[in-house]
Every structure is written in C-alpha cells, then in structure tokens.
Design a protein around this motif. Structure first.
Motif, short mmCIF file in Angstrom:
data_model
loop_
_atom_site.label_atom_id
_atom_site.label_comp_id
_atom_site.label_asym_id
_atom_site.label_seq_id
_atom_site.Cartn_x
_atom_site.Cartn_y
_atom_site.Cartn_z
N THR A 1 0.93 -1.09 -0.01
CA THR A 1 -0.06 0.12 -0.02
C THR A 1 1.03 1.32 0.02
OG1 THR A 1 -0.13 0.00 2.32
CG2 THR A 1 -1.95 -1.17 1.43
N PRO A 2 0.24 2.29 -0.42
CA PRO A 2 1.08 3.48 -0.38
C PRO A 2 1.79 4.06 0.73
CG PRO A 2 -1.00 3.78 -1.79
CD PRO A 2 -0.97 2.64 -1.14
N SER A 3 0.82 3.76 2.04
CA SER A 3 1.51 4.21 3.37
C SER A 3 2.60 3.24 3.61
CB SER A 3 0.33 4.10 4.32
OG SER A 3 -0.24 2.61 4.54
N GLU A 4 2.74 1.81 3.37
CA GLU A 4 3.80 1.05 3.44
C GLU A 4 5.01 1.38 2.85
OE1 GLU A 4 1.37 -3.18 4.66
OE2 GLU A 4 1.92 -2.57 2.43
N ILE A 5 4.84 2.06 1.29
CA ILE A 5 5.83 2.47 0.74
C ILE A 5 6.35 3.71 1.15
CG2 ILE A 5 6.38 3.55 -1.73
CD1 ILE A 5 4.16 1.73 -2.61
N ALA A 6 5.61 4.53 1.80
CA ALA A 6 6.06 5.77 2.52
C ALA A 6 6.96 5.36 3.83
CB ALA A 6 5.01 6.52 2.96
N PHE A 7 6.55 4.20 4.55
CA PHE A 7 7.30 3.73 5.68
C PHE A 7 8.47 3.58 5.17
CE2 PHE A 7 8.23 0.33 8.60
CZ PHE A 7 8.54 1.08 9.90
N LEU A 8 8.67 2.47 4.33
CA LEU A 8 10.13 2.12 3.59
C LEU A 8 10.79 3.20 3.36
CD1 LEU A 8 8.93 -1.03 1.51
CD2 LEU A 8 9.87 -0.95 3.78
N ALA A 9 10.34 4.24 2.62
CA ALA A 9 11.04 5.55 2.15
C ALA A 9 11.50 6.13 3.24
CB ALA A 9 10.25 6.14 1.29
N GLU A 10 11.21 6.00 4.73
CA GLU A 10 11.67 6.56 5.76
C GLU A 10 13.23 6.25 6.21
OE1 GLU A 10 9.02 6.58 8.96
OE2 GLU A 10 7.67 7.99 8.15
N MET A 11 13.54 5.13 5.38
CA MET A 11 15.00 4.59 5.61
C MET A 11 15.97 5.15 4.79
SD MET A 11 14.65 2.44 8.32
CE MET A 11 16.17 1.90 8.05
N GLU A 12 15.42 6.17 3.81
CA GLU A 12 16.50 6.72 2.99
C GLU A 12 17.42 7.63 3.61
OE1 GLU A 12 16.85 6.91 -0.38
OE2 GLU A 12 15.32 5.52 -1.13
N THR A 13 18.58 7.45 3.48
CA THR A 13 20.01 8.51 4.04
C THR A 13 19.47 9.93 3.67
OG1 THR A 13 20.84 6.28 4.29
CG2 THR A 13 21.98 8.62 4.58
N VAL A 14 19.65 10.97 4.27
CA VAL A 14 19.52 12.12 4.07
C VAL A 14 20.73 13.18 4.90
CG1 VAL A 14 17.27 12.49 3.40
CG2 VAL A 14 18.09 12.80 5.82
#
Length: 270
Positions: A10-23
């Motif tokens: 789901t889109p919410s799960e995709i957004a949760f995974l994206a929070e692991m991106e390094t900035v």
C-alpha cells in the motif's frame, strides 16, 4: 467480516519504507551517537554534516535540533530539466527519464571516469550491493548530477513530499519545487496509463510495458489500475478463444474442417 487488504504493498507502507532513505543534515547541537537496527549513527557535532535515516532527520528537524540539506535532485533547476525531458524530449515520449545506476552497474563520476560501485560486506564476510532505500541517492552529495539529465531516485515522490511538509524552510523555492513535483508526477502518470494500450498486443505477440525509471510510489498507486486492465484483457482473450473453439467445432460437424486448421490449432495450443 474482515476488511480485505488490497493486493500488493500500500502507499502508506511504501512511505514507511522510504523513511529509511539516507539524507544529509547539519546538526544545531551536539548529540551522542546511537545504535540503531540499521547500524550505528555517528555523534553529531555542529556544524559538521552527517548522514542519517530520513525518519531520524525529520524527528530532529521537528525538534529544531538539525537542518536538512536537500538532495541534489530536489532543486528547481534539476526538476525543471527532468520535466522538460519527460514532456518534450522525443526519445522519452513513451518512456521515462533514466534512473540512477543500479548496484553492480558502472557509472561516470565527476571526473569523467568510469566508477564501479563499492561492495559492502556482512558480518560473515559475504559481499553484497545495497539497494533502495539503503543507497545514498538522497544525500546532498549522493548521485552524479553533473551529466546532462539528472536522475530521479526510486523514492523520489515520498522523499520530496516529506521534505516539503516538514522541512520546507530548508528547500530552495519550496513553492516552485512543489509545483514541479506535481507537474512531473502528472506527466509520468499519464505515460503509465497510456502505456497499458500495448498490453493487448503484448498478450498475443509477447512483450510487456517498459517501466524503467518508475518510482516506488508510482508503481504502488498504478498497480491496481494495471492489474485490472490485465485481468480484463485475460477475460477478453479467454472469450475469444472459446468462440474460436466453438467455430472450429461447428466446422468439424459440417465437414468444413481442413488439415491446415488442425495444424494451426495445435500451434495455438503449443
């Protein structure tokens, strides 16, 4: 009665995974290092830059303990160039702008030389190459954007929206960036929806739709639409095959069936 979950992520799960991106951040006060599941976080010493997971960077930003440096692609000029390429360049009329190099693929560094990706190793000594969201595609120095066309990372939609919501004061011209992201998303969604026209031909002659360069959120949002198109095409194909078999059965009954048709039917079944 349990509510059925949609197929796929789901889109919410995709957004949760994206929070692991390094900035990349610039801390505003000293903080001790942390031991996280994804690995240790170095101590934060102002004004030295540091790379953190997006979820932690957003937390520090909300607490006014750090400022987030936007990634190289999240600026008006690179986004405007990508939008121009996506909407006007003939080579990408029915395709998407090229993504960053995948792990294991060589890339061209800022010195114009071919640079092979750096392998990482597990505690057991096994070699592996990191994949999104564990690639430095959204750090201030991540990715090579000195080439003619910049590249959008796999989680560009999620990272862009999160930074606009929580760290808009750290972005250059956030209103223009928000407009460019919206226009770019609409152009790419239109390409994805128009690309399903070839699925009918692909069902008979083989092949498929090229989705190289499509982001995670774009795939998640269009999964239901594309899956519905494929299911309907499968039903139409089954009804056509049933009608063809009934026609062949009538021809056999009337004595109008030839050996050539036998060979064609065997080929279709094969």
């Amino acid at each position: 009665m349990a509510f059925p979950l949609p197929r796929g992520i789901t889109p919410s799960e995709i957004a949760f995974l994206a929070e692991m991106e390094t900035v990349t951040i610039v801390p505003r006060q000293r903080l001790e290092g942390l031991e996280l599941l994804g690995g240790p976080v170095e101590p934060l010493v102002p004004p030295r830059r540091a790379s953190l997971p997006l979820w932690l960077a957003l937390l520090l930003k909300r607490q006014r303990r750090a400022n987030i440096i936007p990634p190289s692609w999240l600026h008006p000029d690179p986004l405007g160039l990508i939008l121009e390429v996506e909407s006007q360049h003939q080579d990408y009329k029915n395709s998407f702008s090229p993504p960053p190099p995948l792990p294991g693929q060589p890339s061209i560094n800022s010195f114009g030389k071919e640079a092979n990706p750096r392998a990482q190793y597990t505690p057991d000594g096994d070699r592996y190459y990191a994949a999104p969201p564990f690639l430095p595609q959204n750090t201030a120095h991540g990715g090579d954007f000195t080439k003619e066309t910049p590249a959008l990372p796999f989680h560009w939609v999620e990272v862009g929206n999160m930074l606009l919501d929580a760290a808009s004061d750290d972005l250059v011209e956030p209103d223009q960036i928000r407009r460019l992201l919206k226009d770019l998303r609409e152009v790419r969604m239109s390409k994805m929806r128009s690309g399903v026209d070839v699925l009918d031909a692909a069902a008979t002659v083989g092949g498929g739709v090229a989705l190289t360069g499509v982001g995670a959120m774009e795939l998640g949002e269009e999964r239901g639409f594309v899956a519905g198109v494929v299911d309907n095409l499968r039903k139409i194909g089954a009804s056509k095959e049933q009608a063809r078999r009934e026609q062949l059965a009538d021809q056999r009954a009337n004595g109008q069936y030839s050996a050539t048709q036998d060979e064609e039917e065997d080929y279709m079944e094969f």
